[in-house]
Design an enzyme around this catalytic site. Structure first.
Site, PDB file in Angstrom:
ATOM      1  N   GLU A 139      -2.423  -8.888   7.874  1.00 35.72           N
ATOM      2  CA  GLU A 139      -2.316  -8.466   6.476  1.00 35.72           C
ATOM      3  C   GLU A 139      -3.514  -8.939   5.659  1.00 35.72           C
ATOM      4  O   GLU A 139      -4.038  -8.188   4.820  1.00 35.72           O
ATOM      5  CB  GLU A 139      -1.008  -9.003   5.883  1.00 35.72           C
ATOM      6  CG  GLU A 139       0.236  -8.320   6.466  1.00 35.72           C
ATOM      7  CD  GLU A 139       1.507  -9.109   6.235  1.00 35.72           C
ATOM      8  OE1 GLU A 139       1.408 -10.241   5.680  1.00 35.72           O
ATOM      9  OE2 GLU A 139       2.589  -8.620   6.591  1.00 35.72           O
ATOM     10  N   HIS A 173       5.520  -2.004   2.347  1.00 40.17           N
ATOM     11  CA  HIS A 173       6.797  -2.536   2.823  1.00 40.17           C
ATOM     12  C   HIS A 173       7.959  -1.565   2.624  1.00 40.17           C
ATOM     13  O   HIS A 173       9.082  -1.850   3.050  1.00 40.17           O
ATOM     14  CB  HIS A 173       7.123  -3.858   2.102  1.00 40.17           C
ATOM     15  CG  HIS A 173       6.280  -5.005   2.551  1.00 40.17           C
ATOM     16  ND1 HIS A 173       4.998  -5.196   2.110  1.00 40.17           N
ATOM     17  CD2 HIS A 173       6.541  -6.023   3.417  1.00 40.17           C
ATOM     18  CE1 HIS A 173       4.493  -6.281   2.668  1.00 40.17           C
ATOM     19  NE2 HIS A 173       5.402  -6.799   3.469  1.00 40.17           N
TER      20      HIS A 173
END
Length: 203
Positions: A139, A173
């Site tokens: 990430e 997400h």
């Protein structure tokens, strides 16, 4: 005489579009496998490790290609990806300090206010590797190094990059809604609420 409207340079639009594509690529890489098992299954985790490795290899290549297209001579690729010795000490210490402060509350809560809960397991397994090593590294590389670097190189301000990149990370997400419905058995409304909440707090 009215001032002419300021046009956003094509380079900036391209950088923003490419950053959005990298965020989409990050999510799509998780679903290249034919697998109906939940995200915590060992087989799923191992396959997604491979996905993250591929994504972490391809994402910097997009940045390098973009910079090379616009600046063939003396392009400082590593600097635009965030790798620099300037300010290295502060870059290492301050995030570590900030993360320690962030987790200080849960640690105090568990070890001092609720000692009956005991210490968390120290057994290293695939879930722990995913949660504390692979996912954070992937990430940070994609959303901070690659996307932020792209946006700033494209001409956007550091403030803009610091807002848009976390937004992309948060929206990435939303795909968890699918897993909530398929594997946890939640309805679509609750799944969207849960995924939306996660998108908000990860932003």
């Amino acid at each position: 005489h009215k001032p002419e409207p300021t046009m956003v340079p094509l380079k900036a639009i391209q950088a923003l579009a490419l950053g959005g594509w990298l965020a989409i690529l990050f999510v799509l890489s998780l679903y290249i496998w034919k697998n109906d098992k939940n995200r915590d299954d060992s087989e799923t985790i191992q396959k997604r490790f491979i996905s993250m490795a591929i994504c972490c290899f391809l994402s910097p290549l997009h940045v390098v290609a973009f910079i090379y297209f616009h600046e063939q001579d003396e392009a400082k690729y590593l600097v635009w990806l965030g790798f620099s010795t300037i300010g290295l000490f502060a870059a290492v210490i301050l995030p570590l300090l900030l993360t320690s402060i962030l987790f200080l509350g849960p640690l105090v809560d568990q070890f001092f206010l609720n000692p009956e809960l005991g210490f968390p397991s120290t057994q290293v397994d695939l879930r722990m590797l995913r949660n504390y090593l692979v996912a954070p590294l992937a990430e940070e590389l994609v959303f901070r190094a690659c996307i932020c670097g792209l946006l700033v190189y494209g001409g956007w301000s550091h403030t803009f990059a610091g807002v848009v990149s976390p937004l992309m990370f948060g929206f990435a997400h939303l795909h968890h809604a699918k897993e909530h419905m398929r594997h946890a058995g939640y309805g679509w409304k609750k799944s969207i609420q849960m995924a939306g909440f996660q998108a908000c707090y990860t932003t």
